[in-house]
Design a protein around this motif. Structure first.
Motif, mmCIF file in Angstrom:
data_model
loop_
_atom_site.group_PDB
_atom_site.id
_atom_site.type_symbol
_atom_site.label_atom_id
_atom_site.label_comp_id
_atom_site.label_asym_id
_atom_site.label_seq_id
_atom_site.Cartn_x
_atom_site.Cartn_y
_atom_site.Cartn_z
ATOM 1 N N ARG A 196 42.052 44.389 46.450
ATOM 2 C CA ARG A 196 42.104 43.019 46.236
ATOM 3 C C ARG A 196 40.942 43.048 44.900
ATOM 4 N N PHE A 209 42.983 43.168 41.683
ATOM 5 C CA PHE A 209 43.590 42.025 41.535
ATOM 6 C C PHE A 209 42.603 40.794 40.871
ATOM 7 N N LEU A 210 41.522 40.847 41.572
ATOM 8 C CA LEU A 210 40.303 39.652 41.110
ATOM 9 C C LEU A 210 40.179 39.979 39.778
ATOM 10 N N ARG A 264 43.123 39.140 37.373
ATOM 11 C CA ARG A 264 43.356 37.987 37.211
ATOM 12 C C ARG A 264 42.101 37.132 36.510
ATOM 13 N N ALA A 265 40.976 37.824 36.133
ATOM 14 C CA ALA A 265 39.929 37.299 35.525
ATOM 15 C C ALA A 265 40.134 37.303 33.953
ATOM 16 N N ALA A 315 43.153 38.329 32.323
ATOM 17 C CA ALA A 315 44.617 38.034 32.180
ATOM 18 C C ALA A 315 44.840 36.730 31.300
ATOM 19 N N LEU A 346 52.429 44.518 37.344
ATOM 20 C CA LEU A 346 51.681 43.971 36.305
ATOM 21 C C LEU A 346 51.958 44.489 35.112
ATOM 22 N N GLU A 382 54.655 42.184 33.713
ATOM 23 C CA GLU A 382 54.219 40.772 33.598
ATOM 24 C C GLU A 382 53.463 40.982 32.174
#
Length: 238
Positions: free
Chosen positions: A111, A114-115, A118-119, A121, A164, A167
């Motif tokens: 996680r 991922f966090l 995400r920050a 991105a 990812l 993406e």
């Protein structure tokens, strides 16, 4: 000064591989935000050569991660390179693994990346530039005895990274996983390695040049790969 002008973030930077990567990135000219929950230890990186900016952060705390990355964005304006290095491990038969232990390890090892991704991105996608480097393990492709939780986290990290890459490639951002590729001397390996393996372990600084090379990649270079750091270092030195 291969990374001159780059803004890099390295998690798990207080010790071991993360500390080595942070140090070498700074020596190569990057501004390095060195993140770790071990605040006193990571703070000592400020005394190393180059521009290293230590920050205490609990990767398992989503609010803390959001706060720290927002502060980095406000101060530096962007993140060019993200190294998700932080990780924890324990060994237990599955019936002896508590739910709390499972949740804590997955929170840090899976996680957490991922966090962090995400920050960064939105900025990376907007600038169409960046490199994301996720530190994996042989335990991300091969099961290990009494490692069900750790293997689950690293198999998950491999899957997260492959997705990812799909993406981020249209935005010219590289996403790779990297494993040491050779036994190395860290606090974790002092717990996990046999006496025989300890005889051949490498200093993490010997593996860090592979991270410099991956930090320079975009989607047209090394991308969507699982890299062995030691093999890449040998190739670069050839």
């Amino acid at each position: 000064m291969k990374l001159q002008g780059k803004i890099a973030v390295v998690t798990g930077a207080a010790r071991g591989l993360g500390r080595a990567v942070a140090r070498l990135y700074a020596q190569e000219g990057a501004v390095v935000y060195a993140l770790d929950m071990l605040g006193a230890e990571v703070a000592t990186l400020a005394d190393e050569p180059g521009d290293i900016r230590p920050r205490q952060m609990d990767l398992a705390d989503a609010d803390d991660v959001a706060k720290i990355f927002a502060a980095i964005e406000a101060e530096a304006g962007r993140t060019d390179v993200l190294v998700n290095n932080a990780g924890i491990i324990f060994f237990n038969p599955v019936e002896q693994v508590s739910v709390a232990e499972w949740d804590r390890l997955l929170a840090v090892n899976l996680r957490g990346p991922f966090l962090c991704v995400r920050a960064v991105a939105p900025g990376m996608k907007q600038r169409r530039s960046g490199a994301i480097i996720n530190v994996s393990s042989n335990a991300g492709v091969v099961g290990g005895l009494d490692e069900s939780t750790y293997c689950a986290s690293k198999f998950g990290l491999e899957g997260l990274s492959r997705s990812l890459s799909q993406e981020f490639t249209p935005f010219n951002v590289s996403v790779n996983t990297i494993t040491p590729g050779h036994p190395m001397h860290t606090a974790m390996s002092e717990v996990t390695y046999s006496e025989e393996t300890r005889k051949i372990w490498k200093d993490p600084m010997e593996l860090a040049p592979a991270f410099v090379h991956l930090a320079l990649q975009d989607a047209s270079g090394i991308n969507d790969q699982r890299i062995k750091a030691w093999d890449l270092v040998q190739q670069l030195a050839a």
